[in-house]
Scaffold this motif. Structure first.
Motif, PDB file in Angstrom:
ATOM      1  N   LEU A  82     -59.230 103.783  36.162  1.00 47.67           N
ATOM      2  CA  LEU A  82     -58.216 103.241  35.040  1.00 47.67           C
ATOM      3  C   LEU A  82     -57.481 104.461  34.867  1.00 47.67           C
ATOM      4  O   LEU A  82     -56.009 104.309  35.084  1.00 47.67           O
ATOM      5  CB  LEU A  82     -58.553 102.642  33.900  1.00 47.67           C
ATOM      6  CG  LEU A  82     -59.411 100.929  34.399  1.00 47.67           C
ATOM      7  CD1 LEU A  82     -60.703 100.418  33.020  1.00 47.67           C
ATOM      8  CD2 LEU A  82     -58.039 100.292  34.393  1.00 47.67           C
ATOM      9  N   GLN A  83     -57.995 105.968  34.263  1.00 46.56           N
ATOM     10  CA  GLN A  83     -57.087 107.020  34.503  1.00 46.56           C
ATOM     11  C   GLN A  83     -56.279 107.741  35.153  1.00 46.56           C
ATOM     12  O   GLN A  83     -55.863 108.145  34.568  1.00 46.56           O
ATOM     13  CB  GLN A  83     -58.079 107.483  32.782  1.00 46.56           C
ATOM     14  CG  GLN A  83     -58.702 107.187  31.916  1.00 46.56           C
ATOM     15  CD  GLN A  83     -57.884 106.895  30.754  1.00 46.56           C
ATOM     16  OE1 GLN A  83     -56.930 107.336  30.897  1.00 46.56           O
ATOM     17  NE2 GLN A  83     -57.109 105.766  30.461  1.00 46.56           N
ATOM     18  N   ASN A  84     -56.608 107.039  36.005  1.00 50.24           N
ATOM     19  CA  ASN A  84     -56.144 108.352  37.377  1.00 50.24           C
ATOM     20  C   ASN A  84     -55.055 106.937  38.247  1.00 50.24           C
ATOM     21  O   ASN A  84     -54.775 108.182  39.363  1.00 50.24           O
ATOM     22  CB  ASN A  84     -57.067 109.225  37.659  1.00 50.24           C
ATOM     23  CG  ASN A  84     -57.719 110.176  37.050  1.00 50.24           C
ATOM     24  OD1 ASN A  84     -57.197 110.931  36.751  1.00 50.24           O
ATOM     25  ND2 ASN A  84     -58.808 109.329  36.459  1.00 50.24           N
ATOM     26  N   GLY A  85     -54.476 105.848  37.934  1.00 55.34           N
ATOM     27  CA  GLY A  85     -54.027 105.622  38.668  1.00 55.34           C
ATOM     28  C   GLY A  85     -54.941 104.739  39.574  1.00 55.34           C
ATOM     29  O   GLY A  85     -54.060 103.826  40.454  1.00 55.34           O
ATOM     30  N   CYS A  86     -56.231 104.224  40.410  1.00 55.62           N
ATOM     31  CA  CYS A  86     -56.763 103.720  40.969  1.00 55.62           C
ATOM     32  C   CYS A  86     -56.670 102.226  40.387  1.00 55.62           C
ATOM     33  O   CYS A  86     -57.789 102.069  39.931  1.00 55.62           O
ATOM     34  CB  CYS A  86     -57.659 104.245  41.120  1.00 55.62           C
ATOM     35  SG  CYS A  86     -58.592 103.475  42.356  1.00 55.62           S
ATOM     36  N   VAL A  87     -55.946 101.485  40.018  1.00 51.96           N
ATOM     37  CA  VAL A  87     -55.720  99.915  39.657  1.00 51.96           C
ATOM     38  C   VAL A  87     -55.206  99.265  40.363  1.00 51.96           C
ATOM     39  O   VAL A  87     -54.435  99.864  41.604  1.00 51.96           O
ATOM     40  CB  VAL A  87     -55.268 100.074  38.337  1.00 51.96           C
ATOM     41  CG1 VAL A  87     -55.754 101.686  37.414  1.00 51.96           C
ATOM     42  CG2 VAL A  87     -54.029 100.688  38.192  1.00 51.96           C
ATOM     43  N   ASP A  88     -55.400  97.664  40.536  1.00 53.89           N
ATOM     44  CA  ASP A  88     -54.913  96.710  40.751  1.00 53.89           C
ATOM     45  C   ASP A  88     -54.112  95.908  40.086  1.00 53.89           C
ATOM     46  O   ASP A  88     -55.276  96.056  38.652  1.00 53.89           O
ATOM     47  CB  ASP A  88     -55.199  95.911  41.475  1.00 53.89           C
ATOM     48  CG  ASP A  88     -55.918  96.253  43.136  1.00 53.89           C
ATOM     49  OD1 ASP A  88     -55.737  97.158  43.684  1.00 53.89           O
ATOM     50  OD2 ASP A  88     -57.822  96.187  43.095  1.00 53.89           O
ATOM     51  N   VAL A  89     -53.254  96.040  40.128  1.00 57.34           N
ATOM     52  CA  VAL A  89     -52.368  95.379  38.652  1.00 57.34           C
ATOM     53  C   VAL A  89     -52.380  93.660  38.863  1.00 57.34           C
ATOM     54  O   VAL A  89     -51.952  93.293  39.796  1.00 57.34           O
ATOM     55  CB  VAL A  89     -51.073  95.426  38.658  1.00 57.34           C
ATOM     56  CG1 VAL A  89     -50.465  94.043  37.013  1.00 57.34           C
ATOM     57  CG2 VAL A  89     -51.286  97.270  37.793  1.00 57.34           C
ATOM     58  N   VAL A  90     -52.916  92.290  38.111  1.00 55.46           N
ATOM     59  CA  VAL A  90     -53.181  91.908  37.234  1.00 55.46           C
ATOM     60  C   VAL A  90     -52.655  89.993  36.907  1.00 55.46           C
ATOM     61  O   VAL A  90     -52.447  90.972  35.956  1.00 55.46           O
ATOM     62  CB  VAL A  90     -55.086  90.955  38.102  1.00 55.46           C
ATOM     63  CG1 VAL A  90     -55.626  90.923  39.722  1.00 55.46           C
ATOM     64  CG2 VAL A  90     -55.624  91.012  36.207  1.00 55.46           C
ATOM     65  N   LEU A  91     -51.912  88.892  37.273  1.00 55.37           N
ATOM     66  CA  LEU A  91     -51.333  88.606  35.936  1.00 55.37           C
ATOM     67  C   LEU A  91     -52.323  87.766  35.506  1.00 55.37           C
ATOM     68  O   LEU A  91     -53.359  87.204  36.094  1.00 55.37           O
ATOM     69  CB  LEU A  91     -50.550  88.201  36.341  1.00 55.37           C
ATOM     70  CG  LEU A  91     -48.727  88.547  37.295  1.00 55.37           C
ATOM     71  CD1 LEU A  91     -48.142  87.824  37.322  1.00 55.37           C
ATOM     72  CD2 LEU A  91     -48.768  89.488  36.140  1.00 55.37           C
ATOM     73  N   LEU A  92     -52.146  87.641  34.299  1.00 56.76           N
ATOM     74  CA  LEU A  92     -53.113  87.002  33.203  1.00 56.76           C
ATOM     75  C   LEU A  92     -52.331  85.356  33.502  1.00 56.76           C
ATOM     76  O   LEU A  92     -51.276  85.368  33.928  1.00 56.76           O
ATOM     77  CB  LEU A  92     -53.688  86.722  31.843  1.00 56.76           C
ATOM     78  CG  LEU A  92     -54.216  87.910  32.143  1.00 56.76           C
ATOM     79  CD1 LEU A  92     -54.244  89.164  30.485  1.00 56.76           C
ATOM     80  CD2 LEU A  92     -54.975  88.302  32.576  1.00 56.76           C
ATOM     81  N   PRO A  93     -53.209  84.249  33.215  1.00 56.86           N
ATOM     82  CA  PRO A  93     -52.683  82.768  33.303  1.00 56.86           C
ATOM     83  C   PRO A  93     -51.358  82.277  32.247  1.00 56.86           C
ATOM     84  O   PRO A  93     -49.984  82.329  32.975  1.00 56.86           O
ATOM     85  CB  PRO A  93     -53.895  81.810  32.697  1.00 56.86           C
ATOM     86  CG  PRO A  93     -55.145  83.159  32.974  1.00 56.86           C
ATOM     87  CD  PRO A  93     -54.401  84.214  33.128  1.00 56.86           C
ATOM     88  N   ASN A  94     -50.832  83.517  31.602  1.00 53.64           N
ATOM     89  CA  ASN A  94     -50.081  83.464  30.318  1.00 53.64           C
ATOM     90  C   ASN A  94     -49.393  84.375  31.218  1.00 53.64           C
ATOM     91  O   ASN A  94     -48.215  84.355  30.520  1.00 53.64           O
ATOM     92  CB  ASN A  94     -50.496  83.722  29.175  1.00 53.64           C
ATOM     93  CG  ASN A  94     -50.876  85.517  29.179  1.00 53.64           C
ATOM     94  OD1 ASN A  94     -50.392  86.385  29.848  1.00 53.64           O
ATOM     95  ND2 ASN A  94     -51.293  85.768  27.639  1.00 53.64           N
ATOM     96  N   GLY A  95     -49.374  85.145  32.285  1.00 57.81           N
ATOM     97  CA  GLY A  95     -48.569  85.684  32.886  1.00 57.81           C
ATOM     98  C   GLY A  95     -48.095  87.743  32.833  1.00 57.81           C
ATOM     99  O   GLY A  95     -47.421  88.469  32.443  1.00 57.81           O
ATOM    100  N   THR A  96     -49.105  87.981  31.490  1.00 55.06           N
ATOM    101  CA  THR A  96     -49.357  89.362  30.767  1.00 55.06           C
ATOM    102  C   THR A  96     -50.226  89.882  32.249  1.00 55.06           C
ATOM    103  O   THR A  96     -51.201  89.617  32.699  1.00 55.06           O
ATOM    104  CB  THR A  96     -50.302  89.379  30.283  1.00 55.06           C
ATOM    105  OG1 THR A  96     -49.388  88.311  28.927  1.00 55.06           O
ATOM    106  CG2 THR A  96     -50.464  90.431  29.247  1.00 55.06           C
ATOM    107  N   PRO A  97     -49.568  90.832  32.795  1.00 53.34           N
ATOM    108  CA  PRO A  97     -50.745  91.917  33.332  1.00 53.34           C
ATOM    109  C   PRO A  97     -51.659  92.662  32.905  1.00 53.34           C
ATOM    110  O   PRO A  97     -51.127  93.217  32.182  1.00 53.34           O
ATOM    111  CB  PRO A  97     -48.960  92.289  34.439  1.00 53.34           C
ATOM    112  CG  PRO A  97     -47.870  93.099  32.870  1.00 53.34           C
ATOM    113  CD  PRO A  97     -48.297  91.878  32.199  1.00 53.34           C
ATOM    114  N   ILE A  98     -52.820  92.563  33.686  1.00 51.64           N
ATOM    115  CA  ILE A  98     -53.377  93.239  33.328  1.00 51.64           C
ATOM    116  C   ILE A  98     -53.710  94.885  34.364  1.00 51.64           C
ATOM    117  O   ILE A  98     -53.747  94.549  35.293  1.00 51.64           O
ATOM    118  CB  ILE A  98     -54.613  93.216  32.360  1.00 51.64           C
ATOM    119  CG1 ILE A  98     -54.931  92.041  33.553  1.00 51.64           C
ATOM    120  CG2 ILE A  98     -53.639  92.619  31.181  1.00 51.64           C
ATOM    121  CD1 ILE A  98     -56.569  91.809  33.029  1.00 51.64           C
ATOM    122  N   ALA A  99     -54.152  95.924  34.322  1.00 54.10           N
ATOM    123  CA  ALA A  99     -54.992  96.812  35.514  1.00 54.10           C
ATOM    124  C   ALA A  99     -56.111  96.570  35.537  1.00 54.10           C
ATOM    125  O   ALA A  99     -56.949  96.657  34.497  1.00 54.10           O
ATOM    126  CB  ALA A  99     -54.132  98.687  35.334  1.00 54.10           C
TER     127      ALA A  99
END
Length: 139
Positions: A82-99
């Motif tokens: 998480l701290q070094n950019g090895c992430v996938d961004v997903v959208l929550l049902p409300n449209g909020t992106p999270i890593a």
């Protein structure tokens, strides 16, 4: 649990301009392929297992030496991603992106990408936990 690849993985060794099966198992992959028949292959380097072992050893060393805020090596691995950019961004049902932490599995990250990730994590561990790699301590 380790994810199994959808298709078998075969290993071939380059000699000059030819690719040669590494083992009998790999040779059997060519059963049913006629001489001169055109085939599709995906070229990928094998992961350097010594580097992967060094990565996990580094995480265990940090936990043993610092406590890493109560994290295990496995949890520190997730935080490091998480701290070094090895992430996938997903959208929550409300449209909020999270890593969320991405995978460093062999089929998800190339060897050059893993080398860059390893170096970033090593630097982050030095800044965050004061980690000094063994080879630097010996110098």
């Amino acid at each position: 649990m380790a994810r199994r690849p959808d298709k078998p993985v075969y290993s071939f060794i380059r000699k000059g301009n030819g690719l040669f099966p590494e083992m009998d198992y790999d040779l059997r992959a060519l059963d049913g392929v006629a001489n001169g028949q055109r085939v599709r292959i995906d070229i990928k380097e094998w992961r350097n297992l010594d580097r992967l072992k060094a990565y996990w050893s580094m995480l265990h060393d940090v936990v043993a030496a610092t406590g890493a805020n109560g994290l295990t090596a496995e949890r520190l691995h997730e935080v490091a991603k998480l701290q070094n950019g090895c992430v996938d961004v997903v959208l929550l049902p409300n449209g909020t992106p999270i890593a969320i932490p991405a995978s460093i599995a062999l089929d998800r990250m190339s060897e050059p990408e893993f080398v860059a990730f390893f170096n970033k994590v090593e630097e982050w561990l030095a800044k965050t936990y004061g980690y000094v790699p063994e080879q630097r301590r010996a110098a």
